[in-house]
Design an enzyme around this catalytic site. Structure first.
Site, PDB file in Angstrom:
ATOM      1  NE  ARG A  58       2.611 -14.264   8.228  1.00  0.00           N
ATOM      2  CZ  ARG A  58       1.694 -13.315   8.253  1.00  0.00           C
ATOM      3  NH1 ARG A  58       2.057 -12.058   8.275  1.00  0.00           N
ATOM      4  NH2 ARG A  58       0.420 -13.600   8.276  1.00  0.00           N
ATOM      5  CE  LYS A 165      -8.832 -17.450  -9.404  1.00  0.00           C
ATOM      6  NZ  LYS A 165      -9.674 -17.474  -8.199  1.00  0.00           N
ATOM      7  CG  HIS A 195      -9.854 -25.309  -8.567  1.00  0.00           C
ATOM      8  ND1 HIS A 195      -9.981 -23.953  -8.487  1.00  0.00           N
ATOM      9  CD2 HIS A 195     -11.076 -25.804  -8.253  1.00  0.00           C
ATOM     10  CE1 HIS A 195     -11.216 -23.645  -8.128  1.00  0.00           C
ATOM     11  NE2 HIS A 195     -11.912 -24.752  -7.983  1.00  0.00           N
ATOM     12  CD  GLU A 233     -18.548 -19.678  -6.190  1.00  0.00           C
ATOM     13  OE1 GLU A 233     -17.952 -20.330  -5.335  1.00  0.00           O
ATOM     14  OE2 GLU A 233     -18.150 -18.591  -6.624  1.00  0.00           O
ATOM     15  CG  ASP A 252     -12.695 -15.061  -7.488  1.00  0.00           C
ATOM     16  OD1 ASP A 252     -11.560 -15.426  -7.146  1.00  0.00           O
ATOM     17  OD2 ASP A 252     -13.739 -15.585  -7.050  1.00  0.00           O
ATOM     18  CG  HIS A 257     -12.247 -20.978 -12.285  1.00  0.00           C
ATOM     19  ND1 HIS A 257     -10.968 -21.467 -12.220  1.00  0.00           N
ATOM     20  CD2 HIS A 257     -12.522 -20.522 -11.045  1.00  0.00           C
ATOM     21  CE1 HIS A 257     -10.496 -21.305 -10.986  1.00  0.00           C
ATOM     22  NE2 HIS A 257     -11.416 -20.734 -10.262  1.00  0.00           N
ATOM     23  CE  LYS A 357     -17.196 -15.514  -4.431  1.00  0.00           C
ATOM     24  NZ  LYS A 357     -16.906 -16.935  -4.535  1.00  0.00           N
TER      25      LYS A 357
HETATM   26  C1  BG6 Z   1     -11.947 -20.006  -6.701  1.00  0.00           C
HETATM   27  C2  BG6 Z   1     -12.500 -18.627  -6.446  1.00  0.00           C
HETATM   28  O1  BG6 Z   1     -10.954 -19.957  -7.699  1.00  0.00           O
HETATM   29  O2  BG6 Z   1     -12.996 -20.864  -7.142  1.00  0.00           O
HETATM   30  C3  BG6 Z   1     -13.625 -18.695  -5.418  1.00  0.00           C
HETATM   31  O3  BG6 Z   1     -11.466 -17.792  -5.962  1.00  0.00           O
HETATM   32  C4  BG6 Z   1     -14.672 -19.692  -5.856  1.00  0.00           C
HETATM   33  O4  BG6 Z   1     -14.207 -17.400  -5.236  1.00  0.00           O
HETATM   34  C5  BG6 Z   1     -14.034 -21.036  -6.202  1.00  0.00           C
HETATM   35  O5  BG6 Z   1     -15.582 -19.848  -4.788  1.00  0.00           O
HETATM   36  C6  BG6 Z   1     -15.050 -21.979  -6.810  1.00  0.00           C
HETATM   37  O6  BG6 Z   1     -14.477 -23.247  -6.942  1.00  0.00           O
HETATM   38  P1  BG6 Z   1     -15.381 -24.561  -6.938  1.00  0.00           P
HETATM   39  O7  BG6 Z   1     -14.424 -25.671  -7.237  1.00  0.00           O
HETATM   40  O8  BG6 Z   1     -15.981 -24.659  -5.574  1.00  0.00           O
HETATM   41  O9  BG6 Z   1     -16.421 -24.363  -7.992  1.00  0.00           O
END
Ligand code: BG6
Length: 506
Positions: A58, A165, A195, A233, A252, A257, A357
């Site tokens: 933007r 995502k 990822h 995390e 999330d 994942h 988290k």
């Molecule tokens: C993301 C989530 O897909 O993955 C985040 O939206 C999360 O909330 C993150 O912190 C964790 O990724 P990684 O690679 O740091 O374990």
């Protein structure tokens, strides 16, 4: 020892223009631009130098400002150090276009793409990376189509779309996103990013399982007692409450994942390593997940959020006190599940998944606990430790195998010992490319192996939707609290205690 055996090597991908929609956002700065830089890095040279990266967002930003912002991002987040020759070559192919949300924005995008392709003498191979909020997907795809920016799937030059995502907020919206995508392009043109699949340790799961004869023979209900998957995390919600408070840990992290980790760990051997076969093998795991719904959710799921606590010496606020979180929020920052896979191989094996988290440390691992030997010889007097295979996904990448050994001495005493492989010791520090490097390269090469299919996304949402529905009345599975900086709520201990086991520290 044999030398390295290369099964698939990364060829330079065909030249293309990669358009980052939402180029001024966090993902572009932290991940996409540094990873693209690493792909052109002289030592790697995996992306042809004629290829271009066009930021589309933007904000009104000059090309020079975009390039200097990209340089800062690369210096801060890139795995490889910035080298002036490589940087110049990369920066030379970096462009910026504003007007993402303006009526004539996509017309300008089209003109800009044609101009870049002329200037760099490259064919109109185009990748659109949608790093934009999911509510903007449908409109963005429709506008791409309306401006004839999507080539036919069998056209000589490719158009590919990468979707970040969250793919949907629930089953219905995930299906809606798939329908919109399919209305304008073929499945072969769509790349849904998770990822975790690009992480080196996750890719190694398949190698470990299918390139070593010992594991595969043990892999199943005859030998495995139970499995623990932990993605912990240390960070709290940070500045992302706007998104996270509407999402929560189940959507999330688990929907994508953690279920991918589970599928990669438990799938049958695919017929080949081709994308279609690997995706089918994973989809079969999703189909075999025993649904968790209704009253069963009380015994099989735990939802919790962090309360005020400490991370080391620092005081951490509780989730409800974080900026941007609704005062009456019911969003979970922690989930634990007890799951079952109803297929021939895994019937009867409990799988425990947990993620949260503001936990004690950032640490993700998979622990496969094998069954005890019969209580006949050494463990007659008491239990001896079970064999454990621990796959450390991050940050200390590697794996270990715990066995029981005789402690040297004249009496017979047993001691659990650990055989350990650490990636950094074996392969050198910084040997692992960032997950986005692998995945971006795969998109450029058109390889879908590490990207979830439409059916997979739908089936994984079906499972998650059952849990969401069971939680929706807020009374069946009440939300617990855990102090920030701890390993999570007591409910998670109770959950694994149901089979008289305990969580291993990841
Ligand atoms: C993301 C989530 O897909 O993955 C985040 O939206 C999360 O909330 C993150 O912190 C964790 O990724 P990684 O690679 O740091 O374990």
């Amino acid at each position: 020892m044999e030398e390295k055996l290369t099964i698939q090597s990364s060829h330079p991908a065909p030249p293309c223009t990669l358009v980052i929609f939402g180029a001024s956002g966090d993902l572009a700065r932290r991940k996409l631009l540094p990873s693209l830089y690493n792909l052109v890095h002289c030592g790697q040279g995996l992306m042809p130098p004629q290829s271009a990266v066009l930021g589309f967002a933007r904000s009104q930003l000059s090309q020079d400002n975009f390039r200097s912002g990209a340089r800062e991002a690369v210096e801060k987040y890139s795995r490889l150090k910035v080298d002036e020759t490589c940087w110049n070559s990369f920066a030379n192919g970096l462009y910026y276009q504003s007007g993402l949300e303006q009526p004539e924005g996509f017309q300008h995008l089209r003109q800009r793409l044609e101009q870049i392709e002329r200037e760099r003498k490259i064919p109109p191979n185009r990748i659109y990376y949608l790093s934009i909020p999911p509510e903007a997907f449908n409109d963005c795809i429709a506008r791409l189509a309306a401006h004839k920016l999507i080539a036919a799937p069998d056209a000589k030059q490719f158009t590919r779309v990468v979707v970040e995502k969250p793919i949907g907020h629930d089953l219905a919206s995930a299906m809606e996103i798939n329908r919109t995508l399919h209305a304008h392009m073929a499945e072969s043109q769509i790349f849904r990013i998770d990822h975790y699949l690009g992480k080196e340790t996750v890719q190694n799961l398949l190698v470990l399982r299918f390139a070593n004869s010992i594991f595969e023979r043990l892999w199943g209900n005859r030998n495995v007692d139970h499995v623990q998957i932990t993605v912990a995390e240390a960070e709290g919600v940070g500045t992302r409450a706007g998104y996270y408070d509407h999402s929560g840990a189940l959507r999330d992290m688990v929907q994508n994942h953690l279920l991918q980790l589970l599928a990669t760990l438990t799938m049958e051997a695919p017929v080949t390593l081709n994308a279609a076969d690997v995706r089918e093998a994973k989809q079969n795991v999703m189909r075999a997940l025993r649904p968790i719904g209704g009253a069963a959710a009380r015994d099989l799921t735990v939802r919790a959020r962090y309360a005020a606590g400490r991370s080391g010496k620092v005081e951490v606020p509780g989730y409800l006190a974080e900026k941007g979180v609704a005062p009456d929020s019911r969003t979970e920052t922690y989930v634990a599940l007890r799951m079952a896979i109803d297929n021939w191989r895994w019937s009867g094996v409990p799988f425990f998944l947990r993620t949260g988290k503001s936990l004690k440390r950032r640490a993700s691992s998979i622990v496969v606990q094998f069954k005890q030997v019969p209580r006949i010889l050494f463990n007659r007097a008491g239990n001896i430790d079970a064999n454990l295979l621990t796959l450390r996904i991050q940050p200390d990448e590697g794996f270990s195998f715990d066995v029981v050994s005789k402690h040297p001495g004249l009496d017979v005493s047993l001691k659990p010992v650990r055989m350990n492989l650490s990636y950094s010791t074996e392969f050198g520090a910084d040997s692992s490319p960032d997950a986005y490097e692998r995945l971006l390269l795969d998109v450029m090469e058109g390889d879908h192996t590490l990207f979830p299919s439409a059916e997979y996304v739908q089936t994984s949402w079906q499972f998650v939707q059952g849990v969401l529905d069971a939680w929706s009345d807020d009374t069946r599975v009440p939300i617990e609290e855990y102090p920030a900086g701890s390993w999570g709520p007591v409910g998670a201990e109770r959950l694994i205690g149901s089979i008289e086991r305990e969580w291993y520290e990841p």
